[in-house]
Design an enzyme around this catalytic site. Structure first.
Site, PDB file in Angstrom:
ATOM      1  N   LYS A   1      32.943  16.810  54.605  1.00 48.15           N
ATOM      2  CA  LYS A   1      32.716  15.573  53.844  1.00 48.15           C
ATOM      3  C   LYS A   1      33.981  14.723  53.920  1.00 48.15           C
ATOM      4  O   LYS A   1      34.931  14.919  53.176  1.00 48.15           O
ATOM      5  CB  LYS A   1      32.380  15.861  52.381  1.00 48.15           C
TER       6      LYS A   1
ATOM      7  N   ASP B   1      47.998  19.504  60.011  1.00 44.92           N
ATOM      8  CA  ASP B   1      48.580  18.522  60.927  1.00 44.92           C
ATOM      9  C   ASP B   1      50.100  18.478  60.832  1.00 44.92           C
ATOM     10  O   ASP B   1      50.791  18.226  61.822  1.00 44.92           O
ATOM     11  CB  ASP B   1      48.019  17.127  60.634  1.00 44.92           C
TER      12      ASP B   1
ATOM     13  N   SER C   1      35.620  17.795  50.959  1.00 47.54           N
ATOM     14  CA  SER C   1      36.241  16.586  50.429  1.00 47.54           C
ATOM     15  C   SER C   1      37.744  16.751  50.185  1.00 47.54           C
ATOM     16  O   SER C   1      38.514  16.882  51.130  1.00 47.54           O
ATOM     17  CB  SER C   1      35.498  16.172  49.150  1.00 47.54           C
TER      18      SER C   1
END
Length: 444
Positions: free
Chosen positions: A329, A315, A304
């Site tokens: 998740k 990224d 999460s």
């Protein structure tokens, strides 16, 4: 005759109530711009089946059951059937959830989810009964004391595991690689989660461990970074951010942690069906490390909010992600209070990393994968390898020879003390530090 009449009126009332509720929702939807080809018709057959089953339970079940319990259980089943994270929370459970996000609650210190009717351990929380007992990510809990978990809802299982501090509970666990179920006896405790810890690994290299994301985690991270710089007497050359076995938590805390290391750009965005489920979070502050290299450690227990941070830093090319593939998740749950003091925890959106990746059921792939091993120092040997300097008649290197101090003499003042050595038993941390040193050398 009177009983049949009463039951007929009750059933009719329930059907009318459900029809009015659903009908009102449909009418509200009709007043909005219709983005779908057609509006779904009311499911009259299913509603008729619901009232029929409701009536059979009231009439034929072996023991009397109150209308309140039946309807509450129906709501629970409706939500639990959606996904493992949606649930109905009665007022007591709603209060416990709020306590958990602030960092103090009673229980075992374990983050769990449902899998095939059993309770699956997402991760044990640091310095809690579950972690000290040896529970691991991926363990399946099949019994709580003598009570089988099969058939329980996630909320019921969590409620059973919580209790008075000091009281004990036995967990029967199935673990991959073990031939027989394992049993753990845990004493419940007040779980006070210190979500951020820090230490200096070596001169210039810091370590921050975040065990969960709570409302104050962002602020605690800033304090930890300030403390590391103070201990180092200056800026850091690199940082290890440890998110292993971090089950997640508050979305805003994950955004604050990511923002601490990013100067600009997207951190995470969410998409769902309703308008207010679509959000975008971007970095707004300075990089508190001034671009110093970072390694983020993750494993199968990182879930999460942990994956939000790891995904954003990966990224944005701000950190090297090292370890194991994360839990996966990638959904957002919204807590919706109800008029009776209870709440609905409902999955309302998926979240996406800056590059547009949805990691729901996929997880974050590390840039550098590490096996789950333990590193130990080799025992010292009395044998010393022969070097060039030990050979007879070896050539000198041309530099002025520095005489070694005799016993009892002080070392020359220009000789620098060696850095403290890192405890090497934590293999991922050791590897992360080695990588940071290499990155720091390349940077300069």
């Amino acid at each position: 005759m009177q009983k049949k009449k009463t039951f007929f009126i009750l059933s009719l009332g329930i059907m009318l109530g459900v029809f009015i509720s659903i009908g009102g929702s449909v009418l509200a939807e009709l007043n909005k711009p219709n983005t779908e080809s057609e509006t779904e018709a009311l499911p009259f057959e299913e509603l008729r089946t619901f009232t029929e089953i409701f009536g059979r339970i009231k009439r034929d079940y072996v023991e009397p059951v109150s209308d309140k319990k039946l309807l509450e259980d129906a709501v629970r089943g409706m939500l639990s059937g959606l996904d493992p994270h949606s649930a109905y929370l009665v007022p007591e459970e709603y209060q416990e959830l709020k306590e958990g996000t602030t960092g103090q609650f009673g229980g075992l210190g374990i983050e769990v989810t449902m899998e095939n009717g059993f309770i699956k351990v997402v991760s044990p929380i640091d310095d809690t009964p579950a972690q000290r007992a040896g529970l691991k990510t991926g363990d399946l809990i099949i019994r709580l004391d003598d009570k089988p978990v099969k058939g329980m809802s996630l909320v019921e299982a969590v409620k059973t595991m919580r209790g008075e501090p000091g009281s004990k509970i036995e967990l029967t666990v199935v673990r991959e690689g073990e031939e027989a179920p394992l049993k753990f006896t845990l004493a419940r405790d007040i779980i006070k989660v210190k979500s951020v810890k820090n230490k200096l690994l070596e001169k210039g290299y810091g370590y921050v461990r975040i065990s969960s994301f709570q409302s104050g985690t962002g602020e605690s991270l800033l304090d930890s970074l300030a403390q590391l710089k103070k201990d180092n007497a200056g800026s850091l050359k690199g940082l290890v951010l440890d998110l292993r076995n971090n089950p997640g938590g508050v979305l805003n805390a994950a955004v604050e942690v990511s923002d601490a290391f990013l100067k600009s750009g997207l951190i995470v965005y969410t998409k769902g069906r309703i308008e207010n489920s679509e959000m975008r979070f971007t970095a707004a502050g300075d990089d508190l490390l001034n671009g110093a290299p970072m390694v983020v450690l993750i494993n199968a227990g990182s879930a999460s909010a942990s994956e939000i941070v790891a995904g954003a830093l990966q990224d944005q090319k701000r950190a090297v992600i090292m370890g194991e593939k994360s839990f996966g998740k990638g959904s957002v749950q919204t807590i919706l209070p109800t008029s009776n003091g209870a709440a609905v925890k409902l999955t309302t959106a998926r979240y996406y990393t800056p590059s547009g990746r949805s990691i729901q059921a996929e997880g974050i792939e590390p840039d550098i994968a590490l096996a789950s091993v333990k590193l130990e120092s080799v025992e010292k040997s009395d044998f010393t390898p022969v070097k060039e300097a030990d050979l007879s008649h070896h050539l000198e290197n041309g530099k002025k020879k520095v005489e070694k101090p005799k016993a009892g003499e002080e070392k020359p003042k220009d000789e620098k003390p060696k850095d403290d050595k890192l405890e090497v038993s934590d293999y991922p941390v050791f590897e992360a530090l080695s990588l940071l040193k290499g990155l720091a050398i390349m940077k300069h």
